[in-house]
Motif scaffolding. Structure first.
Motif, PDB file in Angstrom:
ATOM      1  N   VAL A  17       0.841  -1.193   0.000  1.00 48.29           N
ATOM      2  CA  VAL A  17       0.000   0.000   0.000  1.00 48.29           C
ATOM      3  C   VAL A  17       0.876   1.244   0.000  1.00 48.29           C
ATOM      4  O   VAL A  17       1.849   1.335   0.747  1.00 48.29           O
ATOM      5  CB  VAL A  17      -0.929   0.021   1.237  1.00 48.29           C
ATOM      6  CG1 VAL A  17      -1.720   1.319   1.304  1.00 48.29           C
ATOM      7  CG2 VAL A  17      -1.867  -1.171   1.205  1.00 48.29           C
ATOM      8  N   ILE A  19       0.531   5.519   0.193  1.00 44.16           N
ATOM      9  CA  ILE A  19      -0.363   6.629   0.521  1.00 44.16           C
ATOM     10  C   ILE A  19       0.224   7.896  -0.076  1.00 44.16           C
ATOM     11  O   ILE A  19       1.399   8.193   0.106  1.00 44.16           O
ATOM     12  CB  ILE A  19      -0.539   6.783   2.042  1.00 44.16           C
ATOM     13  CG1 ILE A  19      -1.167   5.514   2.622  1.00 44.16           C
ATOM     14  CG2 ILE A  19      -1.383   8.014   2.365  1.00 44.16           C
ATOM     15  CD1 ILE A  19      -1.198   5.468   4.119  1.00 44.16           C
ATOM     16  N   SER A  20      -0.609   8.628  -0.792  1.00 42.44           N
ATOM     17  CA  SER A  20      -0.202   9.886  -1.410  1.00 42.44           C
ATOM     18  C   SER A  20      -0.945  11.022  -0.726  1.00 42.44           C
ATOM     19  O   SER A  20      -2.127  10.892  -0.400  1.00 42.44           O
ATOM     20  CB  SER A  20      -0.559   9.846  -2.901  1.00 42.44           C
ATOM     21  OG  SER A  20      -0.335  11.094  -3.501  1.00 42.44           O
ATOM     22  N   ALA A  21      -0.237  12.147  -0.513  1.00 44.16           N
ATOM     23  CA  ALA A  21      -0.855  13.290   0.172  1.00 44.16           C
ATOM     24  C   ALA A  21      -0.511  14.584  -0.538  1.00 44.16           C
ATOM     25  O   ALA A  21       0.582  14.724  -1.093  1.00 44.16           O
ATOM     26  CB  ALA A  21      -0.379  13.368   1.614  1.00 44.16           C
ATOM     27  N   LEU A  28      -5.774  12.877   0.959  1.00 41.26           N
ATOM     28  CA  LEU A  28      -4.989  11.643   0.996  1.00 41.26           C
ATOM     29  C   LEU A  28      -5.615  10.617   0.072  1.00 41.26           C
ATOM     30  O   LEU A  28      -6.842  10.547  -0.051  1.00 41.26           O
ATOM     31  CB  LEU A  28      -4.946  11.062   2.408  1.00 41.26           C
ATOM     32  CG  LEU A  28      -4.319  11.922   3.496  1.00 41.26           C
ATOM     33  CD1 LEU A  28      -4.574  11.313   4.865  1.00 41.26           C
ATOM     34  CD2 LEU A  28      -2.833  12.058   3.254  1.00 41.26           C
ATOM     35  N   GLU A  29      -4.780   9.811  -0.571  1.00 36.28           N
ATOM     36  CA  GLU A  29      -5.262   8.707  -1.390  1.00 36.28           C
ATOM     37  C   GLU A  29      -4.423   7.478  -1.100  1.00 36.28           C
ATOM     38  O   GLU A  29      -3.230   7.567  -0.829  1.00 36.28           O
ATOM     39  CB  GLU A  29      -5.180   9.043  -2.876  1.00 36.28           C
ATOM     40  CG  GLU A  29      -6.201  10.079  -3.297  1.00 36.28           C
ATOM     41  CD  GLU A  29      -6.343  10.159  -4.805  1.00 36.28           C
ATOM     42  OE1 GLU A  29      -6.503   9.099  -5.441  1.00 36.28           O
ATOM     43  OE2 GLU A  29      -6.290  11.281  -5.319  1.00 36.28           O
ATOM     44  N   LYS A  30      -5.071   6.316  -1.171  1.00 35.30           N
ATOM     45  CA  LYS A  30      -4.408   5.038  -0.921  1.00 35.30           C
ATOM     46  C   LYS A  30      -4.378   4.242  -2.228  1.00 35.30           C
ATOM     47  O   LYS A  30      -5.374   4.174  -2.937  1.00 35.30           O
ATOM     48  CB  LYS A  30      -5.181   4.264   0.141  1.00 35.30           C
ATOM     49  CG  LYS A  30      -4.665   2.862   0.399  1.00 35.30           C
ATOM     50  CD  LYS A  30      -5.500   2.171   1.442  1.00 35.30           C
ATOM     51  CE  LYS A  30      -6.296   1.086   0.793  1.00 35.30           C
ATOM     52  NZ  LYS A  30      -7.049   0.262   1.718  1.00 35.30           N
TER      53      LYS A  30
END
Length: 85
Positions: A17, A19-21, A28-30
């Motif tokens: 996984v 995570i982008s922020a 936030l996106e996973k």
């Protein structure tokens, strides 16, 4: 975590996984990248110099005394929506 660190258990807590922020953490996106291999976890990810659409990531493995590093590349798709009122 509420659990005490344990070397042996930690070897099997890898992740697939990412995570982008946004810079200010307002969004936030996973993302799930590939299949989960419990002994592999992301250790670093960087954009290629001059390329805002390609990242290189390292996954590390430490399992029963064996250590290894794996490299992968990812294409980053960014959608920019501009609303004009």
């Amino acid at each position: 975590s509420s659990e005490t660190y344990n070397d042996e258990l930690d070897e099997r807590r890898g992740s697939n996984v990412v995570i982008s922020a946004h810079e200010d953490f307002s969004h936030l996106e996973k993302y799930v990248i590939g299949d989960l291999i419990q002994t592999h976890g992301f250790s670093s990810a960087k954009f290629l110099l001059g390329r805002y659409d390609t990242m290189v990531a390292l996954k590390s493995e430490e399992d029963k005394g064996k250590t290894a590093t794996y490299i992968m590349s990812m294409e980053v798709v960014v959608v920019v929506v501009v609303v004009v009122c």
